[in-house]
Design a protein around this motif. Structure first.
Motif, PDB file in Angstrom:
ATOM      1  N   LEU A  20      61.057  21.839  53.585  1.00 46.94           N
ATOM      2  CA  LEU A  20      59.870  22.104  52.778  1.00 46.94           C
ATOM      3  C   LEU A  20      60.196  21.976  51.298  1.00 46.94           C
ATOM      4  O   LEU A  20      61.134  22.599  50.800  1.00 46.94           O
ATOM      5  CB  LEU A  20      59.360  23.521  53.084  1.00 46.94           C
ATOM      6  N   THR A  21      59.439  21.158  50.591  1.00 45.18           N
ATOM      7  CA  THR A  21      59.559  21.020  49.142  1.00 45.18           C
ATOM      8  C   THR A  21      58.490  21.876  48.477  1.00 45.18           C
ATOM      9  O   THR A  21      57.320  21.804  48.853  1.00 45.18           O
ATOM     10  CB  THR A  21      59.370  19.550  48.717  1.00 45.18           C
ATOM     11  N   PHE A  22      58.880  22.693  47.472  1.00 45.96           N
ATOM     12  CA  PHE A  22      57.921  23.607  46.859  1.00 45.96           C
ATOM     13  C   PHE A  22      58.400  24.034  45.481  1.00 45.96           C
ATOM     14  O   PHE A  22      59.495  23.693  45.053  1.00 45.96           O
ATOM     15  CB  PHE A  22      57.712  24.840  47.743  1.00 45.96           C
ATOM     16  N   ILE A  23      57.551  24.784  44.785  1.00 45.13           N
ATOM     17  CA  ILE A  23      57.903  25.361  43.492  1.00 45.13           C
ATOM     18  C   ILE A  23      57.190  26.692  43.361  1.00 45.13           C
ATOM     19  O   ILE A  23      56.097  26.876  43.898  1.00 45.13           O
ATOM     20  CB  ILE A  23      57.524  24.417  42.321  1.00 45.13           C
ATOM     21  N   LYS A  24      57.820  27.628  42.677  1.00 49.95           N
ATOM     22  CA  LYS A  24      57.200  28.933  42.467  1.00 49.95           C
ATOM     23  C   LYS A  24      56.239  28.881  41.279  1.00 49.95           C
ATOM     24  O   LYS A  24      56.292  27.982  40.442  1.00 49.95           O
ATOM     25  CB  LYS A  24      58.275  30.000  42.252  1.00 49.95           C
ATOM     26  N   LYS A  25      55.384  29.877  41.233  1.00 44.80           N
ATOM     27  CA  LYS A  25      54.372  29.959  40.175  1.00 44.80           C
ATOM     28  C   LYS A  25      55.026  30.120  38.801  1.00 44.80           C
ATOM     29  O   LYS A  25      56.043  30.782  38.669  1.00 44.80           O
ATOM     30  CB  LYS A  25      53.434  31.137  40.441  1.00 44.80           C
ATOM     31  N   GLY A  26      54.401  29.517  37.804  1.00 46.50           N
ATOM     32  CA  GLY A  26      54.817  29.727  36.423  1.00 46.50           C
ATOM     33  C   GLY A  26      55.360  28.486  35.752  1.00 46.50           C
ATOM     34  O   GLY A  26      55.250  28.344  34.534  1.00 46.50           O
ATOM     35  N   TYR A  27      55.962  27.578  36.524  1.00 48.14           N
ATOM     36  CA  TYR A  27      56.553  26.380  35.936  1.00 48.14           C
ATOM     37  C   TYR A  27      55.475  25.351  35.565  1.00 48.14           C
ATOM     38  O   TYR A  27      55.267  25.054  34.379  1.00 48.14           O
ATOM     39  CB  TYR A  27      57.548  25.746  36.912  1.00 48.14           C
ATOM     40  N   CYS A  28      54.809  24.797  36.568  1.00 45.65           N
ATOM     41  CA  CYS A  28      53.751  23.817  36.288  1.00 45.65           C
ATOM     42  C   CYS A  28      52.629  24.454  35.483  1.00 45.65           C
ATOM     43  O   CYS A  28      52.065  23.824  34.580  1.00 45.65           O
ATOM     44  CB  CYS A  28      53.201  23.239  37.588  1.00 45.65           C
TER      45      CYS A  28
END
Length: 238
Positions: A20-28
């Motif tokens: 799974l590819t993902f990112i946590k809140k706050g960066y984008c």
């Protein structure tokens, strides 16, 4: 007049078990709030695709995450080293080196500052509390709300960081057990914590190449001064 926003490639997190590819809140969200367009990059390690990413994006944000494989700074994997991500190491080291070479804006957060340093020839403490014995360290993995600042940093006057924060001292949050040991050639230290841990570095004679050890993506909603770091990245792309 064009209202096209600078395209900022954000490096992804990757779950090897779930693929799974993902990112946590706050960066984008931080990039978007600052006037850019934050896009999550795909997880890949093919040179041609990585080069296409570098050419397509106006700037890059190297996100936080697991430990850097110590083989990249010529050390054995010691017992206190934790999770590593081979895909991320390959992708982010490639992006860092090419962004520096092409003078494309680059912003690294936590793991990001460490990757930037290692990619350009520096080294890390694999665990600060195990390897630094000449002084008493403060708590660098806080047990407090993630947006809450728990220690102070001292910022070098006239650095990029001091100009963005408009301060030479500020309190930040902290979630790390590794840190920069030897600074890579070309980088200058622009802030230190109260116990002497390197909290930010900047690449000399570059449009914008800043790495910070704390997590401004968790802080900017509670304290808008930390949004200035994302604004510095976006503005340098215009």
């Amino acid at each position: 007049m064009s209202n096209k926003r600078p395209l900022i490639g954000v490096t992804p997190w990757y779950d090897y078990d779930k693929q799974l590819t993902f990112i946590k809140k706050g960066y984008c969200e931080g990039v978007n709030k600052a006037g850019g367009l934050g896009v999550l990059l795909p997880m890949c390690t093919q040179p041609e695709l990585m080069e296409n990413m570098v050419q397509s994006c106006d700037g890059f944000l190297i996100s936080g995450g697991p430990d850097v494989d110590p083989k990249y700074f010529n050390e054995m994997n010691l017992p206190f080293n934790q999770d590593i991500s081979p895909y991320r190491d390959t992708l982010e080291i490639f992006i860092t080196r090419r962004a520096i070479e092409l003078n494309k804006p680059l912003f690294g957060i936590c793991r990001g500052i460490q990757i930037m340093n290692v990619a350009m020839g520096g080294s890390l403490y694999q665990d600060i509390h195990s390897q630094i014995n000449d002084r008493k360290l403060i708590k660098h993995s806080q047990a407090a709300p993630r947006w809450y600042p728990t220690h102070k940093i001292n910022v070098k006057k006239d650095s990029i960081l001091s100009k963005l924060l408009k301060a030479t001292s500020i309190e930040v949050n902290s979630f790390h057990h590794q840190a920069i040991k030897d600074t890579a050639p070309g980088f200058e230290i622009s802030s230190l914590s109260e116990d002497g841990i390197i909290e930010s570095i900047e690449y000399k004679n570059h449009k914008f190449a800043l790495g910070v050890q704390w997590h401004p993506e968790l802080m900017w909603e509670a304290n808008s001064v930390f949004l200035s770091l994302f604004e510095g990245l976006v503005q340098s792309c215009k």
